[in-house]
Design a protein around this motif. Structure first.
Motif, mmCIF file in Angstrom:
data_model
loop_
_atom_site.group_PDB
_atom_site.id
_atom_site.type_symbol
_atom_site.label_atom_id
_atom_site.label_comp_id
_atom_site.label_asym_id
_atom_site.label_seq_id
_atom_site.Cartn_x
_atom_site.Cartn_y
_atom_site.Cartn_z
ATOM 1 N N GLU A 33 -68.126 5.081 5.123
ATOM 2 C CA GLU A 33 -66.855 5.744 5.443
ATOM 3 C C GLU A 33 -65.807 5.482 4.367
ATOM 4 N N LEU A 34 -65.749 4.250 3.873
ATOM 5 C CA LEU A 34 -64.771 3.903 2.841
ATOM 6 C C LEU A 34 -65.065 4.618 1.526
ATOM 7 N N VAL A 35 -66.339 4.669 1.135
ATOM 8 C CA VAL A 35 -66.722 5.344 -0.107
ATOM 9 C C VAL A 35 -66.471 6.850 0.017
ATOM 10 N N GLU A 36 -66.828 7.421 1.142
ATOM 11 C CA GLU A 36 -66.598 8.857 1.364
ATOM 12 C C GLU A 36 -65.109 9.184 1.265
ATOM 13 N N ALA A 37 -64.273 8.354 1.847
ATOM 14 C CA ALA A 37 -62.821 8.580 1.789
ATOM 15 C C ALA A 37 -62.311 8.446 0.356
ATOM 16 N N ALA A 38 -62.817 7.462 -0.379
ATOM 17 C CA ALA A 38 -62.386 7.258 -1.765
ATOM 18 C C ALA A 38 -62.818 8.415 -2.668
ATOM 19 N N ALA A 39 -63.936 9.053 -2.351
ATOM 20 C CA ALA A 39 -64.458 10.155 -3.178
ATOM 21 C C ALA A 39 -63.913 11.518 -2.765
ATOM 22 N N GLU A 40 -63.219 11.570 -1.647
ATOM 23 C CA GLU A 40 -62.739 12.853 -1.134
ATOM 24 C C GLU A 40 -61.879 13.570 -2.182
ATOM 25 N N GLY A 41 -62.194 14.840 -2.399
ATOM 26 C CA GLY A 41 -61.447 15.668 -3.339
ATOM 27 C C GLY A 41 -61.934 15.583 -4.774
ATOM 28 N N SER A 42 -62.909 14.742 -5.065
ATOM 29 C CA SER A 42 -63.426 14.612 -6.422
ATOM 30 C C SER A 42 -64.328 15.790 -6.756
ATOM 31 N N ASP A 43 -64.153 16.335 -7.938
ATOM 32 C CA ASP A 43 -65.034 17.404 -8.413
ATOM 33 C C ASP A 43 -66.284 16.847 -9.090
ATOM 34 N N ALA A 44 -66.213 15.601 -9.564
ATOM 35 C CA ALA A 44 -67.298 15.024 -10.350
ATOM 36 C C ALA A 44 -68.273 14.211 -9.523
ATOM 37 N N VAL A 45 -67.846 13.773 -8.334
ATOM 38 C CA VAL A 45 -68.631 12.844 -7.544
ATOM 39 C C VAL A 45 -68.836 13.395 -6.138
ATOM 40 N N ARG A 46 -70.069 13.261 -5.650
ATOM 41 C CA ARG A 46 -70.384 13.631 -4.264
ATOM 42 C C ARG A 46 -71.059 12.454 -3.600
ATOM 43 N N THR A 47 -70.966 12.395 -2.301
ATOM 44 C CA THR A 47 -71.567 11.290 -1.555
ATOM 45 C C THR A 47 -72.599 11.810 -0.569
ATOM 46 N N ARG A 48 -73.503 10.916 -0.230
ATOM 47 C CA ARG A 48 -74.470 11.187 0.835
ATOM 48 C C ARG A 48 -74.904 9.838 1.390
ATOM 49 N N ARG A 49 -75.357 9.856 2.618
ATOM 50 C CA ARG A 49 -75.857 8.646 3.257
ATOM 51 C C ARG A 49 -77.382 8.696 3.321
ATOM 52 N N HIS A 50 -77.973 7.516 3.257
ATOM 53 C CA HIS A 50 -79.422 7.401 3.400
ATOM 54 C C HIS A 50 -79.701 6.118 4.175
ATOM 55 N N SER A 51 -80.601 6.196 5.118
ATOM 56 C CA SER A 51 -80.954 5.007 5.888
ATOM 57 C C SER A 51 -81.975 4.179 5.127
ATOM 58 N N CYS A 52 -81.550 3.039 4.675
ATOM 59 C CA CYS A 52 -82.313 1.995 4.005
ATOM 60 C C CYS A 52 -82.691 2.330 2.559
ATOM 61 N N LEU A 53 -82.039 1.626 1.651
ATOM 62 C CA LEU A 53 -82.399 1.674 0.237
ATOM 63 C C LEU A 53 -83.285 0.477 -0.134
ATOM 64 N N MET A 54 -83.714 -0.285 0.867
ATOM 65 C CA MET A 54 -84.640 -1.413 0.719
ATOM 66 C C MET A 54 -84.077 -2.540 -0.155
ATOM 67 N N GLY A 55 -82.797 -2.748 -0.074
ATOM 68 C CA GLY A 55 -82.170 -3.854 -0.790
ATOM 69 C C GLY A 55 -81.508 -4.808 0.187
ATOM 70 N N CYS A 56 -82.171 -5.056 1.290
ATOM 71 C CA CYS A 56 -81.579 -5.784 2.419
ATOM 72 C C CYS A 56 -80.976 -7.134 2.031
ATOM 73 N N ALA A 57 -81.558 -7.817 1.078
ATOM 74 C CA ALA A 57 -81.030 -9.115 0.676
ATOM 75 C C ALA A 57 -79.729 -8.967 -0.112
ATOM 76 N N ARG A 58 -79.388 -7.731 -0.494
ATOM 77 C CA ARG A 58 -78.198 -7.493 -1.311
ATOM 78 C C ARG A 58 -77.244 -6.487 -0.676
ATOM 79 N N GLY A 59 -77.269 -6.291 0.635
ATOM 80 C CA GLY A 59 -76.399 -5.298 1.267
ATOM 81 C C GLY A 59 -74.932 -5.588 0.994
ATOM 82 N N CYS A 60 -74.121 -4.655 0.859
ATOM 83 C CA CYS A 60 -74.213 -3.208 0.993
ATOM 84 C C CYS A 60 -74.681 -2.569 -0.325
ATOM 85 N N ASN A 61 -75.608 -1.633 -0.227
ATOM 86 C CA ASN A 61 -76.252 -1.040 -1.396
ATOM 87 C C ASN A 61 -75.837 0.403 -1.621
ATOM 88 N N ILE A 62 -75.771 0.756 -2.904
ATOM 89 C CA ILE A 62 -75.366 2.092 -3.345
ATOM 90 C C ILE A 62 -76.268 2.486 -4.516
#
Length: 124
Positions: A31-60
């Motif tokens: 939610e925070l990243v989506e809000a920070a990216a709102e209105g950007s022409d260069a950047v888009r966001t999407r969510r995905h369940s599990c990037l398999m980096g559990c020991a290093r959450g939060c992952n992007i």
């Protein structure tokens, strides 16, 4: 060219249940990243369940076709971290190769890089 920020929405830090019962740190960070990216022409966001980096959450994942791609993690789900991710992704979008000089990195993203992936080949 658009740079995609893929946010793991299932990341859970050690004490997540005590802080926000029923809501993962990944959902909060998304939610925070989506809000920070709102209105950007260069950047888009999407969510995905599990990037398999559990020991290093939060992952992007920061990705764009034909460019170097990055995984970043071990973030506190904070507005400062979200703004740093979007700031870096914006610089990534502006870069021809996806590589951003270290001195341009937002301070809050430094120390959070996990992996760098070369672009996929154009042909097989």
């Amino acid at each position: 060219m658009t740079t995609w920020i893929t946010i793991c929405d299932t990341c859970k830090r050690d004490d997540w249940e005590a802080r926000a019962p029923g809501v993962t740190d990944g959902e909060i960070f998304a939610e925070l990243v989506e809000a920070a990216a709102e209105g950007s022409d260069a950047v888009r966001t999407r969510r995905h369940s599990c990037l398999m980096g559990c020991a290093r959450g939060c992952n992007i994942a920061i990705q764009s076709a034909g460019k170097l791609n990055y995984t970043v993690g071990e973030f506190e789900p904070s507005q400062e971290a979200a703004q740093a991710v979007v700031g870096y992704a914006t610089l990534h979008a502006q870069s021809e190769t996806g590589q951003v000089p270290y001195k341009q990195w937002p301070q809050a993203i430094k120390g959070h890089f996990v992996t760098r992936h070369p672009p996929l080949p154009d042909n097989e």
